[in-house]
Design a protein around this motif. Sequence first.
Motif, mmCIF file in Angstrom:
data_model
loop_
_atom_site.group_PDB
_atom_site.id
_atom_site.type_symbol
_atom_site.label_atom_id
_atom_site.label_comp_id
_atom_site.label_asym_id
_atom_site.label_seq_id
_atom_site.Cartn_x
_atom_site.Cartn_y
_atom_site.Cartn_z
ATOM 1 N N SER A 1 -39.514 -25.247 -15.295
ATOM 2 C CA SER A 1 -39.859 -26.665 -15.366
ATOM 3 C C SER A 1 -39.051 -27.394 -16.435
ATOM 4 O O SER A 1 -38.774 -28.589 -16.305
ATOM 5 N N MET A 2 -38.642 -26.687 -17.488
ATOM 6 C CA MET A 2 -37.841 -27.333 -18.527
ATOM 7 C C MET A 2 -36.478 -27.765 -18.000
ATOM 8 O O MET A 2 -35.984 -28.843 -18.330
ATOM 9 N N VAL A 3 -35.845 -26.913 -17.203
ATOM 10 C CA VAL A 3 -34.472 -27.205 -16.772
ATOM 11 C C VAL A 3 -34.410 -27.860 -15.393
ATOM 12 O O VAL A 3 -33.350 -28.305 -14.968
ATOM 13 N N ALA B 1 -37.851 -28.791 -12.851
ATOM 14 C CA ALA B 1 -38.942 -29.536 -12.231
ATOM 15 C C ALA B 1 -39.328 -30.804 -12.980
ATOM 16 O O ALA B 1 -39.683 -31.812 -12.367
ATOM 17 N N SER B 2 -39.264 -30.775 -14.309
ATOM 18 C CA SER B 2 -39.763 -31.909 -15.085
ATOM 19 C C SER B 2 -38.733 -33.025 -15.233
ATOM 20 O O SER B 2 -39.064 -34.124 -15.672
ATOM 21 N N VAL B 3 -37.479 -32.754 -14.870
ATOM 22 C CA VAL B 3 -36.392 -33.702 -15.086
ATOM 23 C C VAL B 3 -35.917 -34.250 -13.736
ATOM 24 O O VAL B 3 -35.670 -33.483 -12.811
ATOM 25 N N GLY B 4 -35.830 -35.562 -13.618
ATOM 26 C CA GLY B 4 -35.274 -36.128 -12.398
ATOM 27 C C GLY B 4 -36.237 -36.952 -11.573
ATOM 28 O O GLY B 4 -35.840 -37.602 -10.617
ATOM 29 N N GLY B 5 -37.537 -36.898 -11.909
ATOM 30 C CA GLY B 5 -38.482 -37.803 -11.262
ATOM 31 C C GLY B 5 -39.022 -37.361 -9.920
ATOM 32 O O GLY B 5 -39.756 -38.113 -9.276
ATOM 33 N N LYS B 6 -38.679 -36.132 -9.468
ATOM 34 C CA LYS B 6 -39.259 -35.672 -8.205
ATOM 35 C C LYS B 6 -40.688 -35.203 -8.453
ATOM 36 O O LYS B 6 -40.938 -34.395 -9.348
ATOM 37 N N THR B 7 -41.607 -35.713 -7.674
ATOM 38 C CA THR B 7 -43.000 -35.276 -7.751
ATOM 39 C C THR B 7 -43.440 -34.874 -6.359
ATOM 40 O O THR B 7 -42.815 -35.246 -5.366
ATOM 41 N N GLY B 8 -44.534 -34.117 -6.265
ATOM 42 C CA GLY B 8 -45.031 -33.822 -4.936
ATOM 43 C C GLY B 8 -45.752 -32.506 -4.823
ATOM 44 O O GLY B 8 -45.916 -31.765 -5.802
ATOM 45 N N VAL B 9 -46.180 -32.226 -3.588
ATOM 46 C CA VAL B 9 -46.951 -31.025 -3.292
ATOM 47 C C VAL B 9 -46.442 -30.407 -1.993
ATOM 48 O O VAL B 9 -45.664 -31.006 -1.250
ATOM 49 N N ASP B 10 -46.905 -29.190 -1.746
ATOM 50 C CA ASP B 10 -46.528 -28.478 -0.530
ATOM 51 C C ASP B 10 -47.443 -28.888 0.630
ATOM 52 O O ASP B 10 -48.573 -29.357 0.426
ATOM 53 N N LEU B 11 -46.966 -28.686 1.831
ATOM 54 C CA LEU B 11 -47.755 -28.922 3.040
ATOM 55 C C LEU B 11 -47.942 -27.567 3.704
ATOM 56 O O LEU B 11 -47.043 -27.072 4.376
ATOM 57 N N GLY B 12 -49.098 -26.949 3.465
ATOM 58 C CA GLY B 12 -49.262 -25.564 3.866
ATOM 59 C C GLY B 12 -48.299 -24.711 3.055
ATOM 60 O O GLY B 12 -48.233 -24.819 1.831
ATOM 61 N N GLU C 1 -32.316 -21.354 -11.853
ATOM 62 C CA GLU C 1 -31.856 -22.744 -11.763
ATOM 63 C C GLU C 1 -30.701 -23.004 -12.726
ATOM 64 O O GLU C 1 -29.800 -23.790 -12.426
ATOM 65 N N MET C 2 -30.697 -22.343 -13.868
ATOM 66 C CA MET C 2 -29.598 -22.508 -14.810
ATOM 67 C C MET C 2 -28.322 -21.902 -14.248
ATOM 68 O O MET C 2 -27.224 -22.471 -14.393
ATOM 69 N N LEU C 3 -28.449 -20.740 -13.585
ATOM 70 C CA LEU C 3 -27.296 -20.138 -12.911
ATOM 71 C C LEU C 3 -26.745 -21.083 -11.849
ATOM 72 O O LEU C 3 -25.530 -21.249 -11.704
ATOM 73 N N LYS C 4 -27.651 -21.730 -11.121
ATOM 74 C CA LYS C 4 -27.234 -22.704 -10.109
ATOM 75 C C LYS C 4 -26.468 -23.856 -10.744
ATOM 76 O O LYS C 4 -25.422 -24.286 -10.219
ATOM 77 N N HIS C 5 -26.954 -24.364 -11.868
ATOM 78 C CA HIS C 5 -26.264 -25.472 -12.530
ATOM 79 C C HIS C 5 -24.828 -25.087 -12.883
ATOM 80 O O HIS C 5 -23.911 -25.908 -12.766
ATOM 81 N N GLU D 1 -27.902 -27.776 -22.268
ATOM 82 C CA GLU D 1 -26.773 -28.024 -21.363
ATOM 83 C C GLU D 1 -27.246 -28.179 -19.930
ATOM 84 O O GLU D 1 -26.738 -29.019 -19.174
ATOM 85 N N SER D 2 -28.230 -27.373 -19.527
ATOM 86 C CA SER D 2 -28.749 -27.460 -18.165
ATOM 87 C C SER D 2 -29.398 -28.816 -17.916
ATOM 88 O O SER D 2 -29.223 -29.423 -16.859
ATOM 89 N N VAL D 3 -30.163 -29.282 -18.898
ATOM 90 C CA VAL D 3 -30.803 -30.592 -18.764
ATOM 91 C C VAL D 3 -29.752 -31.693 -18.650
ATOM 92 O O VAL D 3 -29.890 -32.619 -17.836
ATOM 93 N N ILE D 4 -28.692 -31.592 -19.442
ATOM 94 C CA ILE D 4 -27.606 -32.581 -19.370
ATOM 95 C C ILE D 4 -26.978 -32.577 -17.980
ATOM 96 O O ILE D 4 -26.714 -33.644 -17.390
ATOM 97 N N ILE D 5 -26.724 -31.385 -17.428
ATOM 98 C CA ILE D 5 -26.117 -31.289 -16.098
ATOM 99 C C ILE D 5 -26.998 -31.979 -15.072
ATOM 100 O O ILE D 5 -26.532 -32.804 -14.268
ATOM 101 N N LYS D 6 -28.290 -31.652 -15.077
ATOM 102 C CA LYS D 6 -29.179 -32.267 -14.089
ATOM 103 C C LYS D 6 -29.315 -33.765 -14.316
ATOM 104 O O LYS D 6 -29.294 -34.556 -13.373
ATOM 105 N N LYS D 7 -29.417 -34.173 -15.572
ATOM 106 C CA LYS D 7 -29.556 -35.591 -15.896
ATOM 107 C C LYS D 7 -28.359 -36.394 -15.391
ATOM 108 O O LYS D 7 -28.512 -37.478 -14.815
ATOM 109 N N ASN D 8 -27.152 -35.861 -15.581
ATOM 110 C CA ASN D 8 -25.952 -36.578 -15.140
ATOM 111 C C ASN D 8 -25.931 -36.753 -13.622
ATOM 112 O O ASN D 8 -25.545 -37.808 -13.111
ATOM 113 N N VAL D 9 -26.355 -35.721 -12.904
ATOM 114 C CA VAL D 9 -26.390 -35.799 -11.439
ATOM 115 C C VAL D 9 -27.435 -36.817 -10.991
ATOM 116 O O VAL D 9 -27.182 -37.672 -10.136
#
Length: 355
Positions: A128-130, A132-143, A179-183, A212-220
């Motif tokens: 969640s640090m790198v 889920a919490s960054v970028g403004g996406k919220t929501g839940v699963d459907l089933g 997720e950091m590896l993905k970044h 650094e991961s937060v910066i990468i996601k923030k820039n995108v």
Amino acid sequence: MKSITANDSIIHFNEACYTALNEHLKVNNFSKIFILVDENTYEYCLPNFLEKLESNALVEIIEIEAGEEHKTIDTCSGVWNSLSELNADRKSLLINVGGGVITDLGGFVASTFKRGIAYINVPTSLLSMVDASVGGKTGVDLGALKNQIGVISTPDLVLIDTTFLQTLPQNQMRSGLAEMLKHGLISDENYWNKFKDLSKLSLEDLDELIYESVIIKKNVVEEDPFENGLRKTLNFGHTLGHAIESYFLSHQNKKELLHGEAIIVGMILASYISTELVGFPRKTTEEIKTLFLSYYDKVAIDKSEYKSIIDLLKYDKKNNHGNINFVLLEKIGKPKIDCLVDDSIIIDAFEFYES
């Protein structure tokens, strides 16, 4: 670490979190403060957080059950009802203290309760640090289908206190590491290379990598807040990863996978497909597979399950006009979006993973 401004939100780190939080509470004069936790963060994180919170407003705790299976509209209804029963109003604040389930679900609850109240995310897991919490996406699963219901909505603040990571088991740390590896793969070969030997990693090094991961996601996210183009690159490995995660979640005979565990499989598959379709170097695909499987246990997926997983791809959020759109890599740091992939190549990718 210097605070980061991202769209309408500010991300603070470690001790600066609590200075910023208490100043925010003082300036905004919220009528009531609600803190959303699950049973784990109630026990391991909430006491430390409450010690540092300074406010004369009434503070109420709302607790939900832990786990992806509780990231549902039914859980939201329970939280909405609790807010109503505790007399929350439009000037109330919801603080989400927890991992990705809490920040995703809590952000959605806040964004929809009384057409929107203020909220703050306090991520307590590496994932969640790198992510889920960054970028403004919220929501839940459907089933068992991941993140089908939600809105894009910005928290007032994101508070990343890495001391919370000391409460996590190793499998949760590895889930966030995915997720950091993905970044690294989608954005920066230098950043990616830092993950090739984690044996010498100190806590200070980890803080820097998180930053650094937060910066990468923030820039995108700043360039493409509503996922019309560049932001889709953050879904590398997620098209098949989410399908695998959903498949395992919906079959009682399968061990439930953590998000990062499924995404690791998805990234290996996407790397293979990238080699087949857009010229990603085969040697690099082999290196990615070897590296990932040195950090993560191989997930057993039988040939008889391939079709069922592929059938779940139709629910992926990047799809449009009936097309299933993949994010692939031409090289490290150069992703390509909206790629169409034949089922036969996906099956080949599974066989490459299992070989």
